[in-house]
Design a protein around this motif. Structure first.
Motif, PDB file in Angstrom:
ATOM      1  N   ASP A  13     -11.116   5.407  -8.493  1.00  0.00           N
ATOM      2  CA  ASP A  13      -9.750   5.182  -8.010  1.00  0.00           C
ATOM      3  C   ASP A  13      -9.087   3.961  -8.637  1.00  0.00           C
ATOM      4  OD1 ASP A  13     -10.760   2.929  -6.741  1.00  0.00           O
ATOM      5  OD2 ASP A  13     -10.350   3.626  -4.724  1.00  0.00           O
ATOM      6  N   ARG A  16      -7.827   1.211  -5.872  1.00  0.00           N
ATOM      7  CA  ARG A  16      -6.854   1.492  -4.820  1.00  0.00           C
ATOM      8  C   ARG A  16      -7.487   1.492  -3.428  1.00  0.00           C
ATOM      9  NH1 ARG A  16      -5.294   5.644  -8.351  1.00  0.00           N
ATOM     10  NH2 ARG A  16      -5.882   7.254  -6.849  1.00  0.00           N
ATOM     11  N   GLN A  18      -9.846   3.573  -2.206  1.00  0.00           N
ATOM     12  CA  GLN A  18     -10.091   4.893  -1.663  1.00  0.00           C
ATOM     13  C   GLN A  18     -11.579   5.225  -1.569  1.00  0.00           C
ATOM     14  OE1 GLN A  18      -7.672   6.253  -0.401  1.00  0.00           O
ATOM     15  NE2 GLN A  18      -5.815   5.823  -1.536  1.00  0.00           N
ATOM     16  N   ARG A 172      -5.237   6.906   4.398  1.00  0.00           N
ATOM     17  CA  ARG A 172      -4.780   6.210   3.190  1.00  0.00           C
ATOM     18  C   ARG A 172      -4.905   7.084   1.942  1.00  0.00           C
ATOM     19  NH1 ARG A 172      -7.137   2.334   1.051  1.00  0.00           N
ATOM     20  NH2 ARG A 172      -5.270   1.331   0.175  1.00  0.00           N
ATOM     21  N   ARG A 173      -5.731   8.102   1.981  1.00  0.00           N
ATOM     22  CA  ARG A 173      -5.840   9.002   0.834  1.00  0.00           C
ATOM     23  C   ARG A 173      -4.535   9.756   0.590  1.00  0.00           C
ATOM     24  NH1 ARG A 173     -10.773   9.956  -1.331  1.00  0.00           N
ATOM     25  NH2 ARG A 173     -12.592   9.119  -0.234  1.00  0.00           N
ATOM     26  N   ASN A 175      -1.539   8.264   0.722  1.00  0.00           N
ATOM     27  CA  ASN A 175      -0.480   7.299   0.432  1.00  0.00           C
ATOM     28  C   ASN A 175       0.437   7.738  -0.705  1.00  0.00           C
ATOM     29  OD1 ASN A 175      -1.051   5.547   2.463  1.00  0.00           O
ATOM     30  ND2 ASN A 175      -2.096   4.017   1.217  1.00  0.00           N
ATOM     31  N   ARG A 176      -0.086   8.417  -1.678  1.00  0.00           N
ATOM     32  CA  ARG A 176       0.722   8.821  -2.828  1.00  0.00           C
ATOM     33  C   ARG A 176       1.223  10.263  -2.745  1.00  0.00           C
ATOM     34  NH1 ARG A 176      -1.590   6.208  -8.442  1.00  0.00           N
ATOM     35  NH2 ARG A 176      -1.529   4.024  -7.793  1.00  0.00           N
ATOM     36  N   GLU A 194      -3.372  -1.668   7.220  1.00  0.00           N
ATOM     37  CA  GLU A 194      -3.428  -2.360   5.933  1.00  0.00           C
ATOM     38  C   GLU A 194      -2.970  -3.804   6.034  1.00  0.00           C
ATOM     39  OE1 GLU A 194      -2.734   1.372   2.873  1.00  0.00           O
ATOM     40  OE2 GLU A 194      -0.982   0.327   3.676  1.00  0.00           O
ATOM     41  N   LEU A 207     -11.015  -4.640  -5.137  1.00  0.00           N
ATOM     42  CA  LEU A 207     -10.100  -4.668  -6.275  1.00  0.00           C
ATOM     43  C   LEU A 207     -10.621  -5.592  -7.367  1.00  0.00           C
ATOM     44  CD1 LEU A 207      -7.409  -3.888  -7.590  1.00  0.00           C
ATOM     45  CD2 LEU A 207      -6.334  -5.772  -6.325  1.00  0.00           C
TER      46      LEU A 207
END
Length: 217
Positions: A13, A16, A18, A172-173, A175-176, A194, A207
């Motif tokens: 990911d 991100r 995920q 959250r998966r 989100n896009r 978040e 991250l």
């Protein structure tokens, strides 16, 4: 004893948050438990050493002394059982929080993962255009049901709990995808999760791994 969890050496990911180690990191941050992370390549995940901990060759795993666990939901539940802050003291409220953990993993996550498969793996299939709306409608049905349960509350079971942690991690998966935007109370619910300091610490930690793997780009 400081537990050790495993995570992707190079997450698909790209940072991100995920990958499922994110849920475990978040739980550990919520309860203030320090932890170590052992990064694994995809090849190492299929080697005997890792298969001895997770027979399916996946991440995350959790090791603490003689205890070895796999499956993110099980690990989060273990953390919540061992530390204060993620499960209510009242027995009934505690049972409801655990039920929401199961609901997130058993009822919400399967159709959401089906969307991930449809978008990424099956996008070149000749039947992709017909299948995708069907998958999205199955998700909308579940989101509508969850939206009604949440209503105008901040969290699913009164105070924030492990049930919310796992549910937000699952949602959250999307989100896009734009699907969460169709349910403003769920979009706000995910944003509240978040915004929690523990989430932010966990997100930054995973991250940093992704950034280092990509050479700092």
């Amino acid at each position: 004893m400081i537990p050790t969890i495993t995570a992707f050496e190079r997450s698909p990911d790209g940072g991100r948050g995920q990958a499922r180690d994110m849920r475990v990191r978040w739980a550990l941050e919520e309860v203030g438990q320090p932890y170590n992370v052992r990064l694994l390549s995809f090849g190492a995940m299929k080697q005997p050493a890792h298969l001895a901990v997770n027979p399916f060759g996946q991440i995350p795993t959790y090791e603490e002394g003689d205890l070895c666990l796999f499956e993110s939901g099980s690990i989060v539940f273990h953390i919540a059982e061992r530390h204060a802050g993620l499960l209510p003291e009242d027995a009934n409220a505690r049972a409801r929080a655990i039920t929401w953990m199961f609901a997130a993993l058993s009822t919400l996550e399967p159709p959401i993962l089906e969307l991930v498969t449809a978008v990424i793996i099956e996008r070149d299939a000749p039947w992709h255009a017909e299948r995708l709306p069907l998958v999205e409608d199955r998700i909308r049905k579940r989101l509508a049901e969850l939206s009604r349960c949440l209503g105008g509350a901040d969290w699913l079971n009164g105070a924030f709990s492990a049930g919310d942690l796992v549910m937000v991690g699952v949602l959250r998966r999307l989100n896009r995808s734009g699907l969460l935007d169709e349910f403003p109370n769920l979009a706000a619910y995910v944003a509240r999760g978040e915004a929690r300091p523990a989430f932010k610490r966990a997100f930054e930690a995973q991250l940093a791994v992704a950034t280092a793997a990509s050479g700092g780009r």
